[in-house]
Design a protein around this motif. Sequence first.
Motif, PDB file in Angstrom:
ATOM      1  N   ARG A  56       0.864  -1.150   0.082  1.00 19.15           N
ATOM      2  CA  ARG A  56      -0.126  -0.027  -0.042  1.00 19.15           C
ATOM      3  C   ARG A  56       0.975   1.292   0.049  1.00 19.15           C
ATOM      4  NH1 ARG A  56      -2.415   3.036   4.256  1.00 19.15           N
ATOM      5  NH2 ARG A  56      -1.819   1.598   5.690  1.00 19.15           N
ATOM      6  N   ARG A  59       3.326   2.691   2.779  1.00 15.77           N
ATOM      7  CA  ARG A  59       2.578   2.759   4.113  1.00 15.77           C
ATOM      8  C   ARG A  59       2.497   1.230   4.602  1.00 15.77           C
ATOM      9  NH1 ARG A  59       3.920   6.603   4.293  1.00 15.77           N
ATOM     10  NH2 ARG A  59       3.182   8.651   4.059  1.00 15.77           N
ATOM     11  N   GLU A  60       2.327   0.309   3.763  1.00 13.88           N
ATOM     12  CA  GLU A  60       2.239  -1.110   4.359  1.00 13.88           C
ATOM     13  C   GLU A  60       2.651  -2.023   3.354  1.00 13.88           C
ATOM     14  OE1 GLU A  60      -1.418  -1.898   7.155  1.00 13.88           O
ATOM     15  OE2 GLU A  60      -1.654  -3.320   5.074  1.00 13.88           O
ATOM     16  N   GLY A  97       2.359  -6.351   3.007  1.00 11.86           N
ATOM     17  CA  GLY A  97       2.217  -7.765   3.630  1.00 11.86           C
ATOM     18  C   GLY A  97       2.852  -8.658   3.020  1.00 11.86           C
ATOM     19  N   SER A 108       8.757   2.442  12.639  1.00  9.57           N
ATOM     20  CA  SER A 108       7.620   1.268  11.783  1.00  9.57           C
ATOM     21  C   SER A 108       7.343   0.124  12.882  1.00  9.57           C
ATOM     22  CB  SER A 108       8.261   0.593  10.936  1.00  9.57           C
ATOM     23  OG  SER A 108       9.458   0.196  10.851  1.00  9.57           O
ATOM     24  N   THR A 109       6.309  -0.561  12.594  1.00 12.17           N
ATOM     25  CA  THR A 109       6.015  -1.917  13.428  1.00 12.17           C
ATOM     26  C   THR A 109       5.862  -2.961  12.154  1.00 12.17           C
ATOM     27  OG1 THR A 109       4.869  -0.511  14.836  1.00 12.17           O
ATOM     28  CG2 THR A 109       4.271  -2.879  14.974  1.00 12.17           C
ATOM     29  N   LEU A 110       6.645  -3.999  12.547  1.00  9.01           N
ATOM     30  CA  LEU A 110       6.346  -5.362  11.818  1.00  9.01           C
ATOM     31  C   LEU A 110       5.783  -6.249  12.700  1.00  9.01           C
ATOM     32  CD1 LEU A 110       7.308  -7.199   9.417  1.00  9.01           C
ATOM     33  CD2 LEU A 110       9.449  -7.797  10.555  1.00  9.01           C
ATOM     34  N   THR A 111       4.519  -6.829  12.172  1.00  8.04           N
ATOM     35  CA  THR A 111       3.860  -7.726  12.834  1.00  8.04           C
ATOM     36  C   THR A 111       4.018  -9.151  12.229  1.00  8.04           C
ATOM     37  OG1 THR A 111       2.443  -6.032  13.622  1.00  8.04           O
ATOM     38  CG2 THR A 111       1.683  -8.440  13.950  1.00  8.04           C
ATOM     39  N   VAL A 140       2.906  -8.261   8.430  1.00  3.19           N
ATOM     40  CA  VAL A 140       2.487  -6.985   8.082  1.00  3.19           C
ATOM     41  C   VAL A 140       3.303  -6.062   8.729  1.00  3.19           C
ATOM     42  CG1 VAL A 140       0.585  -5.268   7.847  1.00  3.19           C
ATOM     43  CG2 VAL A 140       0.039  -7.628   7.881  1.00  3.19           C
ATOM     44  N   TRP A 141       3.884  -5.100   7.766  1.00  5.47           N
ATOM     45  CA  TRP A 141       4.959  -4.000   8.182  1.00  5.47           C
ATOM     46  C   TRP A 141       4.274  -2.763   7.992  1.00  5.47           C
ATOM     47  CZ3 TRP A 141      10.927  -4.394   6.694  1.00  5.47           C
ATOM     48  CH2 TRP A 141      11.562  -3.734   7.501  1.00  5.47           C
ATOM     49  N   ALA A 142       3.962  -2.100   8.732  1.00  6.03           N
ATOM     50  CA  ALA A 142       3.418  -0.552   8.986  1.00  6.03           C
ATOM     51  C   ALA A 142       4.304   0.343   9.051  1.00  6.03           C
ATOM     52  CB  ALA A 142       2.005  -0.648   9.837  1.00  6.03           C
TER      53      ALA A 142
END
Length: 326
Positions: free
Chosen positions: A236, A288-289, A291, A308-311, A319-321
């Motif tokens: 995204r 932005r993101e 997957g 940033s946040t990698l889940t 998902v990396w935001a």
Amino acid sequence: MNRQRNPLLPSYDARMMLLRRVLRVVMVVALALVGAVQGSATVQADEGTPPSGRQLLFYNHAYGVFDRETADAIEHSTYLREFANFQVRTTTGSDGQTWTGRYLMGRETYLELFGVGDVSGPDGTLGSAGMGVSTERAGDMATVLARLRDLGVEKPVEFRQTRDFGDGVPVPWFDAVFTTDQYDAFGAWGMEYRPEYFADPRSGTEPAAFPGDVGRERYLSDGYRDHLMRDVTSIRLAVTPRDLANTVPLLRAGGFQVSSVPGDGVVARGGGTTIRLEPVPRERAGLREVGMSLNHPVKRHVERLGDSTLTVGPGARAVWAFPSPK
């Protein structure tokens, strides 16, 4: 453009269907007019089928430029070296241009991350981003160019990128095309790897799987097998209206299914990766993101990397935001 229904249909449902179609067409035309006013190619992000024939372009990689804190946290992360086939390298391209990136390499796709100033000029400013979509078969770029002209891109910008492996001799790397050389903060290009690059043993590429194989899986190594990350499955990007309008013809020419979404954005689907582009002012632009698919399921893990946040997980996805620039 969709064929219109008879406006005199008596039923309420039919009238509502007509209204929805008209609103959708108005939104698409407005997006195209924005691009035309700002000097972009004339585009149309209609829902429905892409140009006839098989898909020719596939998501290859995307890049984003972030603040130094986030870029440094990514570069020095111990976790990312376990999570992905992770590299930090400086590349020398055409005309001696160099860039230093942080790379997460998958089976067929990858991600390229920069800090401010890691790329020269405007491309190295905060919020800048780019995306390459590539062919799998030699010669398909010619068909992409023909489709672009059919879509109204009269003068596609073609160029050849080279790579210097350190001996000062540029090796042809890939042929590429932009729909325009005018952009704000995001550029997308079609690309086709050159046979000279595959033939050079320093490229570390794999043997061809079939005659004319110039595909992504051949280009990337099998190092992904030793890590969690397998491939990029969605991306995204926040882009300016002009950059969005410039990108739609390339995606359609490549055979992606391009659909309008609320907020004047578009979603392009095809080849295993979903690409979402959302129009924003330049100061809010950027990656932005992302997957990603994983090689096997895992429990949930959250990794903070700068801003940033990698889940990762639960399951076989991550998902990396990345937040909007402040």
